[in-house]
Design a protein around this motif. Sequence first.
Motif, PDB file in Angstrom:
ATOM      1  N   HIS A 391      13.223  10.677   9.513  1.00  0.00           N
ATOM      2  CA  HIS A 391      12.114  10.439  10.444  1.00  0.00           C
ATOM      3  C   HIS A 391      11.151   9.400   9.871  1.00  0.00           C
ATOM      4  CE1 HIS A 391       9.223  11.193  13.596  1.00  0.00           C
ATOM      5  NE2 HIS A 391       8.283  11.425  12.688  1.00  0.00           N
ATOM      6  N   ILE A 392      10.879   9.491   8.568  1.00  0.00           N
ATOM      7  CA  ILE A 392      10.002   8.506   7.916  1.00  0.00           C
ATOM      8  C   ILE A 392      10.583   7.112   8.070  1.00  0.00           C
ATOM      9  CG2 ILE A 392       9.031   7.743   5.714  1.00  0.00           C
ATOM     10  CD1 ILE A 392       8.974  10.673   4.840  1.00  0.00           C
ATOM     11  N   LYS A 393      11.878   7.006   7.833  1.00  0.00           N
ATOM     12  CA  LYS A 393      12.556   5.719   7.931  1.00  0.00           C
ATOM     13  C   LYS A 393      12.456   5.158   9.346  1.00  0.00           C
ATOM     14  CE  LYS A 393      16.964   3.494   6.816  1.00  0.00           C
ATOM     15  NZ  LYS A 393      18.350   3.725   6.336  1.00  0.00           N
ATOM     16  N   LYS A 394      12.603   6.022  10.338  1.00  0.00           N
ATOM     17  CA  LYS A 394      12.533   5.594  11.731  1.00  0.00           C
ATOM     18  C   LYS A 394      11.135   5.098  12.081  1.00  0.00           C
ATOM     19  CE  LYS A 394      13.445   7.289  16.424  1.00  0.00           C
ATOM     20  NZ  LYS A 394      13.856   8.474  17.227  1.00  0.00           N
ATOM     21  N   VAL A 395      10.114   5.824  11.647  1.00  0.00           N
ATOM     22  CA  VAL A 395       8.725   5.440  11.927  1.00  0.00           C
ATOM     23  C   VAL A 395       8.391   4.121  11.237  1.00  0.00           C
ATOM     24  CG1 VAL A 395       6.305   6.061  11.592  1.00  0.00           C
ATOM     25  CG2 VAL A 395       7.934   7.804  12.308  1.00  0.00           C
ATOM     26  N   MET A 396       8.809   3.988  10.003  1.00  0.00           N
ATOM     27  CA  MET A 396       8.499   2.768   9.250  1.00  0.00           C
ATOM     28  C   MET A 396       9.196   1.544   9.842  1.00  0.00           C
ATOM     29  SD  MET A 396       8.519   4.236   5.327  1.00  0.00           S
ATOM     30  CE  MET A 396       7.794   2.787   4.568  1.00  0.00           C
ATOM     31  N   ALA A 397      10.365   1.764  10.456  1.00  0.00           N
ATOM     32  CA  ALA A 397      11.088   0.663  11.075  1.00  0.00           C
ATOM     33  C   ALA A 397      10.387   0.147  12.324  1.00  0.00           C
ATOM     34  CB  ALA A 397      12.511   1.106  11.421  1.00  0.00           C
ATOM     35  N   SER A 398       9.590   1.022  12.957  1.00  0.00           N
ATOM     36  CA  SER A 398       8.936   0.650  14.217  1.00  0.00           C
ATOM     37  C   SER A 398       7.452   0.347  14.065  1.00  0.00           C
ATOM     38  CB  SER A 398       9.112   1.767  15.255  1.00  0.00           C
ATOM     39  OG  SER A 398       8.513   2.970  14.796  1.00  0.00           O
ATOM     40  N   ASP A 399       6.868   0.691  12.926  1.00  0.00           N
ATOM     41  CA  ASP A 399       5.421   0.520  12.750  1.00  0.00           C
ATOM     42  C   ASP A 399       5.116  -0.151  11.415  1.00  0.00           C
ATOM     43  OD1 ASP A 399       2.667   0.670  12.656  1.00  0.00           O
ATOM     44  OD2 ASP A 399       2.558   2.741  13.355  1.00  0.00           O
ATOM     45  N   PRO A 400       4.861  -1.459  11.428  1.00  0.00           N
ATOM     46  CA  PRO A 400       4.572  -2.177  10.177  1.00  0.00           C
ATOM     47  C   PRO A 400       3.293  -1.710   9.490  1.00  0.00           C
ATOM     48  CG  PRO A 400       4.179  -3.585  12.103  1.00  0.00           C
ATOM     49  CD  PRO A 400       4.887  -2.359  12.595  1.00  0.00           C
ATOM     50  N   GLU A 401       2.349  -1.128  10.257  1.00  0.00           N
ATOM     51  CA  GLU A 401       1.111  -0.632   9.651  1.00  0.00           C
ATOM     52  C   GLU A 401       1.398   0.500   8.687  1.00  0.00           C
ATOM     53  OE1 GLU A 401      -2.175  -1.618   9.854  1.00  0.00           O
ATOM     54  OE2 GLU A 401      -1.275  -3.388  10.745  1.00  0.00           O
ATOM     55  N   VAL A 402       2.381   1.340   9.033  1.00  0.00           N
ATOM     56  CA  VAL A 402       2.755   2.444   8.155  1.00  0.00           C
ATOM     57  C   VAL A 402       3.313   1.901   6.850  1.00  0.00           C
ATOM     58  CG1 VAL A 402       4.302   4.423   7.859  1.00  0.00           C
ATOM     59  CG2 VAL A 402       3.188   4.027  10.067  1.00  0.00           C
ATOM     60  N   VAL A 403       4.144   0.886   6.966  1.00  0.00           N
ATOM     61  CA  VAL A 403       4.746   0.272   5.777  1.00  0.00           C
ATOM     62  C   VAL A 403       3.658  -0.319   4.884  1.00  0.00           C
ATOM     63  CG1 VAL A 403       6.333  -1.500   4.941  1.00  0.00           C
ATOM     64  CG2 VAL A 403       6.856  -0.240   7.036  1.00  0.00           C
ATOM     65  N   LYS A 404       2.706  -0.994   5.510  1.00  0.00           N
ATOM     66  CA  LYS A 404       1.632  -1.664   4.763  1.00  0.00           C
ATOM     67  C   LYS A 404       0.771  -0.665   3.996  1.00  0.00           C
ATOM     68  CE  LYS A 404      -1.623  -3.669   7.147  1.00  0.00           C
ATOM     69  NZ  LYS A 404      -2.286  -4.644   8.055  1.00  0.00           N
ATOM     70  N   ASN A 405       0.562   0.523   4.555  1.00  0.00           N
ATOM     71  CA  ASN A 405      -0.306   1.516   3.929  1.00  0.00           C
ATOM     72  C   ASN A 405       0.463   2.572   3.137  1.00  0.00           C
ATOM     73  OD1 ASN A 405      -2.879   0.581   4.992  1.00  0.00           O
ATOM     74  ND2 ASN A 405      -2.157   1.267   6.990  1.00  0.00           N
ATOM     75  N   TRP A 406       1.759   2.375   2.986  1.00  0.00           N
ATOM     76  CA  TRP A 406       2.592   3.383   2.344  1.00  0.00           C
ATOM     77  C   TRP A 406       2.554   3.245   0.822  1.00  0.00           C
ATOM     78  CZ3 TRP A 406       4.693   7.488   4.688  1.00  0.00           C
ATOM     79  CH2 TRP A 406       5.626   8.256   3.986  1.00  0.00           C
ATOM     80  N   ASP A 407       2.421   4.373   0.150  1.00  0.00           N
ATOM     81  CA  ASP A 407       2.467   4.422  -1.303  1.00  0.00           C
ATOM     82  C   ASP A 407       3.740   5.158  -1.703  1.00  0.00           C
ATOM     83  OD1 ASP A 407       0.632   4.291  -3.970  1.00  0.00           O
ATOM     84  OD2 ASP A 407       1.795   6.151  -3.932  1.00  0.00           O
ATOM     85  N   GLU A 408       4.487   4.609  -2.653  1.00  0.00           N
ATOM     86  CA  GLU A 408       5.784   5.187  -3.015  1.00  0.00           C
ATOM     87  C   GLU A 408       5.658   6.634  -3.483  1.00  0.00           C
ATOM     88  OE1 GLU A 408       8.906   4.145  -2.700  1.00  0.00           O
ATOM     89  OE2 GLU A 408       8.078   2.478  -1.560  1.00  0.00           O
ATOM     90  N   LYS A 409       4.566   6.960  -4.129  1.00  0.00           N
ATOM     91  CA  LYS A 409       4.380   8.318  -4.635  1.00  0.00           C
ATOM     92  C   LYS A 409       3.623   9.205  -3.649  1.00  0.00           C
ATOM     93  CE  LYS A 409       2.310  10.935  -8.432  1.00  0.00           C
ATOM     94  NZ  LYS A 409       1.488  10.859  -9.685  1.00  0.00           N
ATOM     95  N   LEU A 410       2.579   8.660  -3.034  1.00  0.00           N
ATOM     96  CA  LEU A 410       1.684   9.463  -2.195  1.00  0.00           C
ATOM     97  C   LEU A 410       2.026   9.412  -0.717  1.00  0.00           C
ATOM     98  CD1 LEU A 410      -1.669   8.411  -3.883  1.00  0.00           C
ATOM     99  CD2 LEU A 410      -0.225  10.377  -4.445  1.00  0.00           C
ATOM    100  N   GLY A 411       2.853   8.447  -0.324  1.00  0.00           N
ATOM    101  CA  GLY A 411       3.158   8.298   1.095  1.00  0.00           C
ATOM    102  C   GLY A 411       1.964   7.749   1.854  1.00  0.00           C
TER     103      GLY A 411
END
Length: 443
Positions: A391-411
């Motif tokens: 689900h995370i992968k699907k959301v990140m594929a459709s929303d670049p804002e999520v990718v931009k604010n994503w932290d590898e450890k904290l999400g």
Amino acid sequence: MLLRFGKFLLIMRLPFEVPFFILRLFLFSTIIMRMKKNLIPITLLTGYLGAGKTTLLNYILNNQKGYKVAVIVNDIGEVNIDASLIAKEANIVLEDKDAIIPLQNGCICCNLKTDLIEQIIKLCESKKFDYILIEASGICEPIPIAQSIEALSANTDDKTMPAVCRLDNIVAVVDALRLVDEFASGNSLLKKDLEETDLEALIIQQIEFCNTILINKTDLVTSEQLTEVKKVVRALQPSAKLIETQKGVVDLKEILGTNAFDFAKVYYTAGWHKGLEEYDAHIHDAQKHEECEHHHDHSHCDHEHCCNNHEDGSRHGDEFGITTFVYYRRRPFERMKLEKFVANWPSSIIRAKGIIWFADNNDEGFIFEQAGKQIVASYAGDWLAVAPKRHIKKVMASDPEVVKNWDEKLGDRMVKIVFIGRDMDKSKTIAALDECTVEPKLK
């Protein structure tokens, strides 16, 4: 709505030369336009007790032309509205007993919400009126009222409600003199009386959620005080049309038949949301600037924008000390420490809102909201970080804002709050909030 007309469109005989999707779009748009054209427009008047809503209502009814107007007036007391308050020469069908609807002993934003919906439907289906004015009680919150009216429009998917009206305008009437006392001077923010606490929170909510603001009683304040009032109002609601009035006298084109209201647009133009947007934009520009520096290529770098903002994206102050800043951390709050900070909330902070993360709950995010001395943290939903990986992968594929604010450890876990106030000690506030955070502990 599209599905409702789907079968009808599919069985139509289409001229061969007309592309199907063009005709479908044209017919769909025509149907929606006709539906909206037939919806009765509603103007909602909000504002605290004594701000001048009834005076404005009487002025509108005495001076408007071309509408058969019905009026719904909400009174928190037991006494019905006195029809004599409506001048005899007003263009309202006074001989019709249904022209003035009093809703008393409660608020149409909560316990009288059903009554409001029933009365609107009744007025619309009577076909006697082509405009409705609603004067909300001074202690009403505007958002729930707007949601009730929107439920009766063609803007929602709720098929249980008839589409009979549309919200044309929300007008917030602001008492200039009271705003000087309540916000500009900051004195009342120190009061501990519950009624005063509610007053400040309500005034803020009424200013934030509207598309037209009438600053009334401008003759009762000095020009300098009026300038200060407008600064405060603009800090809370930067985008609404701002009109200065005395005794509710206003160009009625600004009140009736405006076609100006859009729920999402009004909600997202509040000062706290604008502050978050500006912060995110500044961080994005700063990152671009760093990339330019790294590559030694300044041809596409907006140096001027970067230099004209504070390091954290906060807005510059003015001669009245009204500023805003964003507190952003990738560390959670420790509940007890935050509660101690809230117990000694700085009186200079008028409004604060944002998302927060608690150290003892890594799964759920909370909305933090402060207006006056009313401060709450309410559940906003689970962090995306706790969702299944697919689900995370699907959301990140459709929303670049999520990718931009994503932290590898904290999400996506974070604390991000916008503060609006007058003469705020920003450094002290940030330091105090930092003291409330702790190192994150994830499983």
